[in-house]
Write a protein that holds these residues in place. Structure first.
Motif, PDB file in Angstrom:
ATOM      1  N   ALA A  38       9.971  38.808 -10.416  1.00  0.00           N
ATOM      2  CA  ALA A  38       8.880  38.948 -11.386  1.00  0.00           C
ATOM      3  C   ALA A  38       8.559  40.402 -11.707  1.00  0.00           C
ATOM      4  O   ALA A  38       8.003  40.700 -12.771  1.00  0.00           O
ATOM      5  CB  ALA A  38       7.621  38.242 -10.870  1.00  0.00           C
ATOM      6  N   LEU A  39       8.909  41.324 -10.810  1.00  0.00           N
ATOM      7  CA  LEU A  39       8.645  42.746 -11.021  1.00  0.00           C
ATOM      8  C   LEU A  39       9.936  43.560 -11.113  1.00  0.00           C
ATOM      9  O   LEU A  39       9.907  44.784 -11.006  1.00  0.00           O
ATOM     10  CB  LEU A  39       7.766  43.300  -9.888  1.00  0.00           C
ATOM     11  N   ARG A  40      11.035  42.888 -11.327  1.00  0.00           N
ATOM     12  CA  ARG A  40      12.334  43.563 -11.330  1.00  0.00           C
ATOM     13  C   ARG A  40      12.408  44.680 -12.370  1.00  0.00           C
ATOM     14  O   ARG A  40      13.009  45.725 -12.125  1.00  0.00           O
ATOM     15  CB  ARG A  40      13.435  42.532 -11.592  1.00  0.00           C
ATOM     16  N   TYR A  41      11.780  44.480 -13.517  1.00  0.00           N
ATOM     17  CA  TYR A  41      11.848  45.474 -14.592  1.00  0.00           C
ATOM     18  C   TYR A  41      10.523  46.233 -14.746  1.00  0.00           C
ATOM     19  O   TYR A  41      10.188  46.686 -15.832  1.00  0.00           O
ATOM     20  CB  TYR A  41      12.277  44.808 -15.891  1.00  0.00           C
ATOM     21  N   THR A  42       9.812  46.354 -13.634  1.00  0.00           N
ATOM     22  CA  THR A  42       8.593  47.164 -13.589  1.00  0.00           C
ATOM     23  C   THR A  42       8.930  48.492 -12.933  1.00  0.00           C
ATOM     24  O   THR A  42       9.403  48.527 -11.797  1.00  0.00           O
ATOM     25  CB  THR A  42       7.480  46.447 -12.799  1.00  0.00           C
ATOM     26  N   GLY A  43       8.734  49.588 -13.646  1.00  0.00           N
ATOM     27  CA  GLY A  43       9.102  50.909 -13.160  1.00  0.00           C
ATOM     28  C   GLY A  43       8.153  51.453 -12.110  1.00  0.00           C
ATOM     29  O   GLY A  43       7.098  50.873 -11.820  1.00  0.00           O
ATOM     30  N   ASN A  44       8.510  52.606 -11.557  1.00  0.00           N
ATOM     31  CA  ASN A  44       7.773  53.196 -10.450  1.00  0.00           C
ATOM     32  C   ASN A  44       6.319  53.502 -10.813  1.00  0.00           C
ATOM     33  O   ASN A  44       5.396  53.180 -10.051  1.00  0.00           O
ATOM     34  CB  ASN A  44       8.483  54.470  -9.987  1.00  0.00           C
ATOM     35  N   LEU A  45       6.087  54.132 -11.969  1.00  0.00           N
ATOM     36  CA  LEU A  45       4.713  54.467 -12.363  1.00  0.00           C
ATOM     37  C   LEU A  45       3.888  53.206 -12.576  1.00  0.00           C
ATOM     38  O   LEU A  45       2.705  53.152 -12.194  1.00  0.00           O
ATOM     39  CB  LEU A  45       4.722  55.324 -13.630  1.00  0.00           C
ATOM     40  N   ASP A  46       4.487  52.199 -13.178  1.00  0.00           N
ATOM     41  CA  ASP A  46       3.754  50.955 -13.386  1.00  0.00           C
ATOM     42  C   ASP A  46       3.502  50.231 -12.070  1.00  0.00           C
ATOM     43  O   ASP A  46       2.506  49.505 -11.944  1.00  0.00           O
ATOM     44  CB  ASP A  46       4.508  50.044 -14.356  1.00  0.00           C
ATOM     45  N   MET A  47       4.377  50.409 -11.077  1.00  0.00           N
ATOM     46  CA  MET A  47       4.136  49.802  -9.768  1.00  0.00           C
ATOM     47  C   MET A  47       2.875  50.370  -9.128  1.00  0.00           C
ATOM     48  O   MET A  47       2.151  49.662  -8.419  1.00  0.00           O
ATOM     49  CB  MET A  47       5.332  50.009  -8.840  1.00  0.00           C
ATOM     50  N   GLN A  48       2.590  51.658  -9.365  1.00  0.00           N
ATOM     51  CA  GLN A  48       1.334  52.237  -8.879  1.00  0.00           C
ATOM     52  C   GLN A  48       0.142  51.463  -9.447  1.00  0.00           C
ATOM     53  O   GLN A  48      -0.805  51.125  -8.728  1.00  0.00           O
ATOM     54  CB  GLN A  48       1.242  53.701  -9.288  1.00  0.00           C
ATOM     55  N   LYS A  49       0.195  51.160 -10.746  1.00  0.00           N
ATOM     56  CA  LYS A  49      -0.893  50.428 -11.396  1.00  0.00           C
ATOM     57  C   LYS A  49      -0.970  48.990 -10.894  1.00  0.00           C
ATOM     58  O   LYS A  49      -2.059  48.437 -10.722  1.00  0.00           O
ATOM     59  CB  LYS A  49      -0.701  50.453 -12.907  1.00  0.00           C
ATOM     60  N   VAL A  50       0.212  48.381 -10.676  1.00  0.00           N
ATOM     61  CA  VAL A  50       0.235  47.017 -10.131  1.00  0.00           C
ATOM     62  C   VAL A  50      -0.469  46.977  -8.786  1.00  0.00           C
ATOM     63  O   VAL A  50      -1.309  46.100  -8.524  1.00  0.00           O
ATOM     64  CB  VAL A  50       1.686  46.507 -10.002  1.00  0.00           C
ATOM     65  N   TRP A  51      -0.149  47.941  -7.921  1.00  0.00           N
ATOM     66  CA  TRP A  51      -0.775  47.983  -6.601  1.00  0.00           C
ATOM     67  C   TRP A  51      -2.275  48.237  -6.705  1.00  0.00           C
ATOM     68  O   TRP A  51      -3.065  47.621  -5.978  1.00  0.00           O
ATOM     69  CB  TRP A  51      -0.112  49.030  -5.718  1.00  0.00           C
ATOM     70  N   GLU A  52      -2.685  49.125  -7.593  1.00  0.00           N
ATOM     71  CA  GLU A  52      -4.112  49.406  -7.744  1.00  0.00           C
ATOM     72  C   GLU A  52      -4.868  48.157  -8.173  1.00  0.00           C
ATOM     73  O   GLU A  52      -5.924  47.820  -7.612  1.00  0.00           O
ATOM     74  CB  GLU A  52      -4.313  50.542  -8.748  1.00  0.00           C
ATOM     75  N   ARG A  53      -4.327  47.443  -9.167  1.00  0.00           N
ATOM     76  CA  ARG A  53      -4.981  46.211  -9.621  1.00  0.00           C
ATOM     77  C   ARG A  53      -4.962  45.143  -8.532  1.00  0.00           C
ATOM     78  O   ARG A  53      -5.933  44.401  -8.353  1.00  0.00           O
ATOM     79  CB  ARG A  53      -4.298  45.696 -10.888  1.00  0.00           C
ATOM     80  N   TYR A  54      -3.851  45.065  -7.819  1.00  0.00           N
ATOM     81  CA  TYR A  54      -3.703  44.073  -6.744  1.00  0.00           C
ATOM     82  C   TYR A  54      -4.769  44.287  -5.670  1.00  0.00           C
ATOM     83  O   TYR A  54      -5.436  43.343  -5.215  1.00  0.00           O
ATOM     84  CB  TYR A  54      -2.289  44.209  -6.169  1.00  0.00           C
ATOM     85  N   LEU A  55      -4.966  45.535  -5.266  1.00  0.00           N
ATOM     86  CA  LEU A  55      -5.952  45.841  -4.232  1.00  0.00           C
ATOM     87  C   LEU A  55      -7.366  45.544  -4.716  1.00  0.00           C
ATOM     88  O   LEU A  55      -8.184  44.980  -3.976  1.00  0.00           O
ATOM     89  CB  LEU A  55      -5.815  47.298  -3.810  1.00  0.00           C
ATOM     90  N   ARG A  56      -7.658  45.916  -5.950  1.00  0.00           N
ATOM     91  CA  ARG A  56      -8.984  45.634  -6.495  1.00  0.00           C
ATOM     92  C   ARG A  56      -9.238  44.134  -6.571  1.00  0.00           C
ATOM     93  O   ARG A  56     -10.330  43.651  -6.241  1.00  0.00           O
ATOM     94  CB  ARG A  56      -9.110  46.241  -7.893  1.00  0.00           C
ATOM     95  N   ARG A  57      -8.221  43.389  -7.033  1.00  0.00           N
ATOM     96  CA  ARG A  57      -8.368  41.929  -7.166  1.00  0.00           C
ATOM     97  C   ARG A  57      -8.591  41.272  -5.811  1.00  0.00           C
ATOM     98  O   ARG A  57      -9.206  40.201  -5.724  1.00  0.00           O
ATOM     99  CB  ARG A  57      -7.118  41.357  -7.849  1.00  0.00           C
TER     100      ARG A  57
END
Length: 212
Positions: free
Chosen positions: A13-32
């Protein structure tokens, strides 16, 4: 403030998510997950989330590592694991969580190599693969060009091992490549040197190797 090290797998599901966007994914994940993320100081505060080694776009991984800092001294690794697995993020599978000293060295400074498995999706001239591997491993240098600059690929290749599989299986190639700052081997460059098309292979990172 607390620092935690999270080991996880990066799935399809995150195979085509780049490094910078992974930072945002983690930030949203932690907040959620209702976790209080610590932020840096200054005019543009950033969430204190540190990835060990950028994963190239299109790769999967069973060996990703991220450090996070939380402004919460009440949570422990078990509580953090429960919070993250109660509200899971598609494409992230949490494997382990460890509390770390705040002054532990930066993750990026400790990584020296990475291991990958390459699964070939068809038989794209694979009969030439064993001889190609032998040529690469015995070469003194392998000059290639990336981003308009020449570099030597050979010292970045630490290990190549071919598993030829059974009669009904395609071979799998295991690689161990340097992952130091300014000296990082990329699996797709190795495949191109071997005469293989990276687009016809599935690449999965299987381990990160740290300084002792």
């Amino acid at each position: 403030m607390q620092r935690f090290r999270i080991e996880y797998s990066k799935k399809e599901a995150l195979r085509y998510t780049g490094n910078l966007d992974m930072q945002k994914v983690w930030e949203r994940y932690l907040r959620r997950s209702s976790l209080v993320v610590a932020y840096s100081q200054g005019f543009h505060p950033q969430a204190k989330i540190q990835q060990a080694c950028p994963l190239p776009l299109g790769y999967l991984s069973n060996a990703e590592i991220v450090d996070i800092w939380l402004d919460d001294d009440r949570i422990d690794p078990q509580g953090l694991f429960r919070a993250l697995t109660t509200a899971p993020q598609p494409g992230i599978e949490i494997k382990a969580i460890t509390a770390m000293p705040l002054n532990d060295p930066a993750l990026q400074s400790r990584v020296v190599a990475a291991s990958y498995n390459v699964e070939f999706l068809d038989d794209q001239s694979l009969r030439d693969l064993p001889s190609g591997i032998q040529r690469v491993l015995t070469a003194i240098s392998l000059i290639r060009q990336r981003r308009m600059k020449n570099y030597d690929l050979r010292p970045l290749i630490e290990e190549l091992v071919l598993d030829i599989g059974g009669l009904s299986q395609l071979p799998m190639l295991a690689m161990r490549l340097s992952a130091r700052e300014g000296a990082t081997g990329r699996p797709e460059e190795v495949l191109l040197e071997l005469g293989q098309d990276p687009a016809r292979a599935r690449i999965t990172r299987t381990a990160l190797i740290f300084k002792p």
